[in-house]
Design a protein around this motif. Structure first.
Motif, PDB file in Angstrom:
ATOM      1  N   VAL A 115      -6.490  -5.845  -6.340  1.00 25.95           N
ATOM      2  CA  VAL A 115      -7.387  -5.973  -7.502  1.00 25.95           C
ATOM      3  C   VAL A 115      -7.892  -7.393  -7.727  1.00 25.95           C
ATOM      4  O   VAL A 115      -8.896  -7.595  -8.419  1.00 25.95           O
ATOM      5  N   LYS A 122      -3.262  -0.842  -4.856  1.00 23.61           N
ATOM      6  CA  LYS A 122      -4.638  -1.270  -4.543  1.00 23.61           C
ATOM      7  C   LYS A 122      -4.784  -2.760  -4.830  1.00 23.61           C
ATOM      8  O   LYS A 122      -4.211  -3.270  -5.787  1.00 23.61           O
ATOM      9  N   ASN A 166       0.834  -1.202   0.000  1.00 27.28           N
ATOM     10  CA  ASN A 166       0.000   0.000   0.000  1.00 27.28           C
ATOM     11  C   ASN A 166       0.876   1.264   0.000  1.00 27.28           C
ATOM     12  O   ASN A 166       0.709   2.155  -0.843  1.00 27.28           O
ATOM     13  N   PHE A 203      -2.085  -6.758  -7.235  1.00 27.34           N
ATOM     14  CA  PHE A 203      -2.210  -5.353  -6.825  1.00 27.34           C
ATOM     15  C   PHE A 203      -1.911  -4.452  -8.029  1.00 27.34           C
ATOM     16  O   PHE A 203      -1.080  -4.791  -8.866  1.00 27.34           O
ATOM     17  N   PRO A 249     -10.573  -2.605  -8.170  1.00 24.51           N
ATOM     18  CA  PRO A 249      -9.607  -2.020  -7.229  1.00 24.51           C
ATOM     19  C   PRO A 249     -10.232  -1.785  -5.849  1.00 24.51           C
ATOM     20  O   PRO A 249     -11.341  -1.258  -5.746  1.00 24.51           O
ATOM     21  N   ILE A 250      -9.522  -2.202  -4.811  1.00 24.13           N
ATOM     22  CA  ILE A 250     -10.009  -2.040  -3.432  1.00 24.13           C
ATOM     23  C   ILE A 250      -8.902  -1.388  -2.605  1.00 24.13           C
ATOM     24  O   ILE A 250      -7.756  -1.842  -2.632  1.00 24.13           O
ATOM     25  N   ASP A 251      -9.243  -0.338  -1.860  1.00 27.38           N
ATOM     26  CA  ASP A 251      -8.257   0.318  -0.987  1.00 27.38           C
ATOM     27  C   ASP A 251      -7.804  -0.642   0.103  1.00 27.38           C
ATOM     28  O   ASP A 251      -8.628  -1.356   0.692  1.00 27.38           O
ATOM     29  N   LEU A 252      -6.508  -0.624   0.363  1.00 28.47           N
ATOM     30  CA  LEU A 252      -5.975  -1.584   1.334  1.00 28.47           C
ATOM     31  C   LEU A 252      -6.121  -1.146   2.794  1.00 28.47           C
ATOM     32  O   LEU A 252      -6.116  -1.981   3.700  1.00 28.47           O
ATOM     33  N   LYS A 271     -15.660  -7.980  -5.114  1.00 34.67           N
ATOM     34  CA  LYS A 271     -15.014  -7.295  -3.989  1.00 34.67           C
ATOM     35  C   LYS A 271     -15.045  -8.180  -2.748  1.00 34.67           C
ATOM     36  O   LYS A 271     -14.042  -8.370  -2.072  1.00 34.67           O
TER      37      LYS A 271
END
Lengths: 177, 293
Positions: free
Chosen positions: B64, B62, B20, B58, B159-162, B125
């Motif tokens: 993925v 982010k 991150n 990633f 994409p997902i915030d860590l 997700k």
């Protein structure tokens, strides 16, 4: 004559003795002992420092810098505090290719920080090794604050050792301001 | 430069934090640990990477994509797990859409009003997060981060915030520790109590519980039931814990099951020392000297 002391510390086999050997003007007074055959340490290297390594750099007839290397194995850590007494600054050596030693390196760093509020730098040693971690990844892994210098290093190369020592001296100077 | 090591020395949470903060792109691969018979620098058993167990991708720091080896991570499995497709629908689709890329399949499913785009994004997700939360409980596996590797093009990357994953993962870790304490060995089996009809009377089970119940048999280990249902270790522990607490199943050792052990930690203490007073000109002299070497 004034003498000034710096300490080179770090986990077992991180390159402390090599670091001092690369820059000392005298043959390093080493207290290495052969490691018992068959132990894990013996597979890493043949001998280990049991009390301290001792190197010298003479500036002029009035000033001498002594470099002390701590024993890397935890069972000799009673020596650390004695060596830390009166140090001008210290260098924490970390083997960049051995992430299993990072936690130990961080613990040693914190221990020395607690001994004395002196400036220090972290040397990411063995950067010539194919498995070496990038220094910036090591900074995150070791949780080293951005203001602390984490320097790439190859302890067997004198220029690299010189650069690390210089950075420590610059840090000391900055903290005097 | 390589980023490799063992989760014993550098945990999944620490790895996610590093990825991150450094905004990395690439794939983290986690492997089965294979003892080498040698010791590492910290005197622990050196583990070589064995079969791949998980793969997490990633992009610019982010998360993925994530998948576990031996568990299907294709779109049908993801939607089925999220309850957006029934088992029957999933089986039919598997037959009809054999070889169709996830992206193309998603378009067809949206077009046919099976699911919405939101359903797909949220299901992926959730699936990805669940895999990563599961990885956070692993603590002895070798890992390697490969900058050059990314999932195949046909996969849908969300994409997902860590940051939130790391916080939620830490919370779940505590829950996992509690569940692990209660159910340490997934190689145990389950059986119904003597009067199952009585026990199940008036009980409303969820989909996940029914899936597990349908496999209850002293021959099936909990691990096998999890695999058959595409469930993570945490998910199966949570379900089994609930069923056991309600008295609906009993834990029994299957023949040949073996017990495993855990790990330890340590700490350090310190004292303060005086600093030697050194003048500025002394440091400047030292600098000049070192420069000249």
């Amino acid at each position: 004559m004034q003498t000034v002391k710096m300490v080179v510390t770090g986990p077992f086999s991180s390159g402390k003795t090599e670091f001092i050997r690369a820059i000392s003007e005298i043959e390093v007074v080493s207290t290495e002992r052969d490691l018992k055959k068959g132990t894990a340490e013996a597979e890493e290297k043949e001998a280990t420092t049991v009390a301290m390594d001792f190197g010298r750099i003479t500036v002029d007839e009035d000033l001498v810098l002594y470099l002390f290397g701590t024993p890397g194995q935890r069972r000799f850590d009673f020596m650390w505090e004695i060596l830390a007494e009166g140090m001008l600054g210290f260098i924490v050596m970390v083997d960049s290719a051995k992430p299993e030693t990072f936690r130990e390196a961080k613990s040693i760093l914190e221990t020395f920080r607690a001994y004395a509020p002196t400036p220090y730098v972290v040397a990411a040693n063995k950067q010539d090794h194919p498995d070496a971690w990038d220094p910036e990844d090591m900074r995150i892994a070791l949780r080293i604050e951005p203001e602390v210098k984490l320097l790439p290093c190859v302890a067997k190369e004198r220029d690299s050792v010189r650069d690390v020592l210089l950075e420590l001296l610059y840090t000391i100077l900055e903290e005097m301001d | 430069m390589p980023l490799q090591g063992n989760l014993r020395d550098f945990s999944t949470t620490q790895l996610l934090n590093l990825i991150n903060l450094s905004g990395r792109t690439g794939t983290l691969m986690i492997f089965d640990p294979v003892p080498t018979g040698e010791k590492d620098a910290m005197n622990n058993e050196k583990m070589a990477p064995g079969d791949e167990r998980a793969r997490v991708a990633f992009a610019k720091g982010k998360l993925v994509h994530a998948s576990l080896s031996g568990q299907s991570g294709d779109l049908i499995a993801v939607l089925n797990k999220a309850g957006k497709l029934t088992d029957q629908q999933a089986n039919i689709l598997r037959e009809r859409a054999k070889g169709t890329a996830d992206k193309a399949l998603a378009m067809r499913l949206i077009g046919a009003n099976y699911v919405t785009q939101n359903d797909i994004v949220n299901s992926i997700k959730q699936f990805t997060q669940d895999v990563v939360y599961n990885l956070m409980t692993w603590n002895a596996q070798p890992f390697r981060f490969d900058d050059a590797s990314m999932p195949p093009n046909e996969r849908i990357l969300v994409p997902i915030d860590l940051e939130n994953i790391i916080i939620e993962g830490a919370r779940r870790l505590r829950e996992t520790e509690e569940l692990e304490k209660h159910l340490p060995n997934l190689d145990m089996a389950l059986k119904f109590p003597n009067n199952p009809k009585e026990k199940f009377k008036g009980i409303h089970l969820g989909v996940e519980e029914w899936r597990v119940v349908s496999f209850v048999n002293p021959k099936n280990t909990i691990r096998q039931i999890a695999k058959a249902n595409n469930m993570t270790d945490l998910e199966i522990r949570r379900v089994v814990y609930g069923l056991e607490q309600a008295g609906l199943v009993l834990l029994v050792p299957p023949a040949g099951a073996e017990q495993k052990a855990a790990t330890t930690r340590r700490a350090a203490s310190s004292r303060r020392k005086r600093q030697a007073p050194v003048q500025r000109d002394v440091v400047s002299k030292l600098i000049d000297k070192i420069k000249s070497i």
